[in-house]
Design a protein around this motif. Structure first.
Motif, PDB file in Angstrom:
ATOM      1  N   LEU A 217       0.511  -1.384   0.193  1.00 44.20           N
ATOM      2  CA  LEU A 217       0.047   0.225  -0.009  1.00 44.20           C
ATOM      3  C   LEU A 217       0.714   1.189  -0.372  1.00 44.20           C
ATOM      4  O   LEU A 217       0.322   2.657  -0.619  1.00 44.20           O
ATOM      5  N   THR A 218       1.951   1.269   0.000  1.00 46.03           N
ATOM      6  CA  THR A 218       3.058   2.302  -0.182  1.00 46.03           C
ATOM      7  C   THR A 218       3.255   3.043  -1.399  1.00 46.03           C
ATOM      8  O   THR A 218       3.781   3.800  -1.886  1.00 46.03           O
ATOM      9  N   GLY A 219       2.684   1.902  -2.097  1.00 40.30           N
ATOM     10  CA  GLY A 219       3.158   1.832  -4.118  1.00 40.30           C
ATOM     11  C   GLY A 219       4.762   1.622  -4.704  1.00 40.30           C
ATOM     12  O   GLY A 219       4.854   1.629  -5.521  1.00 40.30           O
ATOM     13  N   LYS A 220       5.907   1.055  -3.558  1.00 37.34           N
ATOM     14  CA  LYS A 220       6.991   0.816  -3.126  1.00 37.34           C
ATOM     15  C   LYS A 220       7.342   0.549  -4.674  1.00 37.34           C
ATOM     16  O   LYS A 220       8.337   0.485  -5.102  1.00 37.34           O
ATOM     17  N   ALA A 235       3.789  -8.575  -6.848  1.00 42.18           N
ATOM     18  CA  ALA A 235       4.094  -8.357  -5.743  1.00 42.18           C
ATOM     19  C   ALA A 235       1.936  -7.663  -5.359  1.00 42.18           C
ATOM     20  O   ALA A 235       2.014  -7.714  -4.236  1.00 42.18           O
ATOM     21  N   GLU A 236       1.591  -7.194  -6.646  1.00 44.74           N
ATOM     22  CA  GLU A 236       0.481  -6.515  -6.516  1.00 44.74           C
ATOM     23  C   GLU A 236      -1.048  -7.972  -5.779  1.00 44.74           C
ATOM     24  O   GLU A 236      -2.245  -8.131  -6.050  1.00 44.74           O
ATOM     25  N   ALA A 243      -6.490  -2.757  -7.426  1.00 42.81           N
ATOM     26  CA  ALA A 243      -7.166  -1.404  -7.994  1.00 42.81           C
ATOM     27  C   ALA A 243      -7.597  -0.680  -6.226  1.00 42.81           C
ATOM     28  O   ALA A 243      -7.475   0.493  -6.286  1.00 42.81           O
ATOM     29  N   VAL A 244      -7.245  -1.566  -5.112  1.00 43.11           N
ATOM     30  CA  VAL A 244      -6.802  -1.342  -3.963  1.00 43.11           C
ATOM     31  C   VAL A 244      -5.585  -0.063  -4.551  1.00 43.11           C
ATOM     32  O   VAL A 244      -5.961   0.996  -3.591  1.00 43.11           O
ATOM     33  N   LEU A 245      -4.369  -0.727  -4.763  1.00 45.58           N
ATOM     34  CA  LEU A 245      -3.532   0.318  -4.754  1.00 45.58           C
ATOM     35  C   LEU A 245      -3.887   1.444  -5.985  1.00 45.58           C
ATOM     36  O   LEU A 245      -3.370   2.770  -5.084  1.00 45.58           O
ATOM     37  N   ASP A 246      -4.751   1.874  -6.403  1.00 46.10           N
ATOM     38  CA  ASP A 246      -5.414   3.027  -7.810  1.00 46.10           C
ATOM     39  C   ASP A 246      -5.997   3.223  -6.621  1.00 46.10           C
ATOM     40  O   ASP A 246      -5.833   4.871  -6.663  1.00 46.10           O
ATOM     41  N   ALA A 247      -6.682   2.994  -5.850  1.00 48.12           N
ATOM     42  CA  ALA A 247      -7.584   3.948  -5.042  1.00 48.12           C
ATOM     43  C   ALA A 247      -6.690   4.869  -3.625  1.00 48.12           C
ATOM     44  O   ALA A 247      -7.005   5.472  -3.714  1.00 48.12           O
ATOM     45  N   ASP A 310     -13.690   1.827   0.201  1.00 46.10           N
ATOM     46  CA  ASP A 310     -14.181   0.716   0.878  1.00 46.10           C
ATOM     47  C   ASP A 310     -14.483  -0.325  -0.179  1.00 46.10           C
ATOM     48  O   ASP A 310     -14.660  -1.375   0.295  1.00 46.10           O
ATOM     49  N   ALA A 311     -15.583   0.565  -1.143  1.00 44.05           N
ATOM     50  CA  ALA A 311     -15.571   0.254  -2.914  1.00 44.05           C
ATOM     51  C   ALA A 311     -14.264  -0.950  -3.185  1.00 44.05           C
ATOM     52  O   ALA A 311     -14.578  -2.071  -3.558  1.00 44.05           O
ATOM     53  N   ALA A 312     -13.614  -0.013  -3.598  1.00 36.88           N
ATOM     54  CA  ALA A 312     -12.654  -0.344  -4.163  1.00 36.88           C
ATOM     55  C   ALA A 312     -11.444  -2.196  -3.025  1.00 36.88           C
ATOM     56  O   ALA A 312     -12.173  -2.894  -3.914  1.00 36.88           O
TER      57      ALA A 312
END
Length: 347
Positions: A217-220, A235-236, A243-247, A310-312
């Motif tokens: 979730l850091t995007g690293k 890793a994703e 989609a969660v990381l995009d959000a 929440d939706a993602a």
């Protein structure tokens, strides 16, 4: 930093963050001794009082380092430590698992490394699939009465076993379990199916590990940086996690903050709505990481940001929850909706 009691069965006050010490050690991939000292001091200066460790972190060195840092002020802090595993090259049956023998041996070794005569919360790190719950609960009770632990909990146990243990300890008159430890984040919400509702129902405090999903979730990983998930081909993991990381990244851009702050702010809001205490473990490897986590304590997301996250990140609850929700939504008694008005007792 704010404070709360750990669950509804204790007056033990824990800080809003628990400092994870898995990186407290001298190994090349750890924080280093100087780094651990700086992280500890910064956490305490911010109001942090609660620390999570285990007998296997850095092959026991994490407990040793933490004990040295606690020093004479040890009674000012809350220490959670765990047992069950070993880092030994040759594993013998008598040195691992959840049995009374292993529990007592591991605790004595942890106390020696921590330089203290008690720990505040003691937990098996993982269920071993063998040790009966009555044995666990009786051994916990003995250690509490001996003053070597103050409270007991369970880490990574399934909800049905925790619920059984909670009821058994209550009915037997033993000291109650006060909490659990489980993984929970925007990327991993499986605990919402059983563990979190169970903890609320039984008044158990919840310590949440991997709130940043191993750095996802850091995007690293998108930036090509290394981390705990680097060994995986992707890793994703799957489309949902992508989609969660995009959000998370989108909300971070909209709010002018970072993805770490967004992920932790979402978690703080979820914890605020829970019916029991939910406390995330933050496990920085560097003082800069800790500073980022502390920054999140002042971030407040707007309702539409929470809705987007929440939706993602939503998961399917599956049966029976979805069936029950559908029944309640459409009425479960013919044409009548049973939940559309005030409750009227039948006499």
């Amino acid at each position: 930093m704010r404070y709360q009691t750990f669950g509804r069965h204790s007056g033990l006050r824990v800080s809003e963050y628990v400092l994870g010490t898995a990186n407290f050690g001298s190994a090349p991939t750890a924080a280093g001794l100087a780094g651990a000292k700086e992280i500890f001091r910064s956490f305490v200066a911010a109001g942090g009082t609660t620390f999570d460790v285990s007998n296997i972190y850095q092959d026991g060195e994490a407990e040793t380092v933490l004990g040295e840092l606690l020093g004479r002020e040890r009674d000012d802090y809350v220490v959670i430590t765990k047992y069950s595993g070993t880092r030994a090259a040759q594993v013998r049956p008598g040195t691992t698992g959840n049995s009374r023998k292993t529990m007592i041996r591991s605790l004595e070794e942890s106390l020696r490394r921590l330089g203290t005569d008690y720990v505040d919360v003691f937990m098996p790190h993982f269920p071993d699939g063998v040790t009966p719950l009555p044995e666990l609960l009786a051994a916990f009770d003995d250690l509490i009465r001996a003053g070597k632990i103050r409270y007991a909990g369970l880490s990574n146990f399934p909800a049905w076993r925790v619920a059984g243990a909670a009821v058994r300890s209550e009915l037997s008159g033993r000291n109650p379990l006060i909490g659990i430890q489980t993984e929970y984040s925007l990327a991993e919400r499986s605990a919402e199916r059983e563990l979190l509702p169970m903890a609320e129902a039984h008044g158990l405090g919840v310590v949440l590990y991997s709130p940043l999903a191993g750095g996802l979730l850091t995007g690293k990983y998108r930036r090509g940086e290394q981390g705990r998930l680097s060994a995986r081909p992707d890793a994703e993991g799957d489309e949902r996690r992508t989609a969660v990381l995009d959000a998370v990244l989108a909300v971070a851009e909209e709010t002018g903050t970072g993805p770490v702050q967004v992920a932790l702010a979402w978690l703080r809001e979820r914890a605020a709505r829970a019916g029991t205490s939910m406390t995330p473990i933050v496990g920085p490897r560097t003082p800069a990481h800790l500073a980022t986590y502390l920054d999140a304590l002042t971030v407040e997301l707007a309702p539409h940001h929470h809705e987007k996250l929440d939706a993602a990140s939503a998961i399917r609850l599956g049966a029976p929850y979805e069936d029950v929700s559908a029944a309640l939504a459409h009425g479960i008694d013919g044409d009548r909706t049973l939940l559309d008005g005030p409750f009227v007792p039948v006499v």
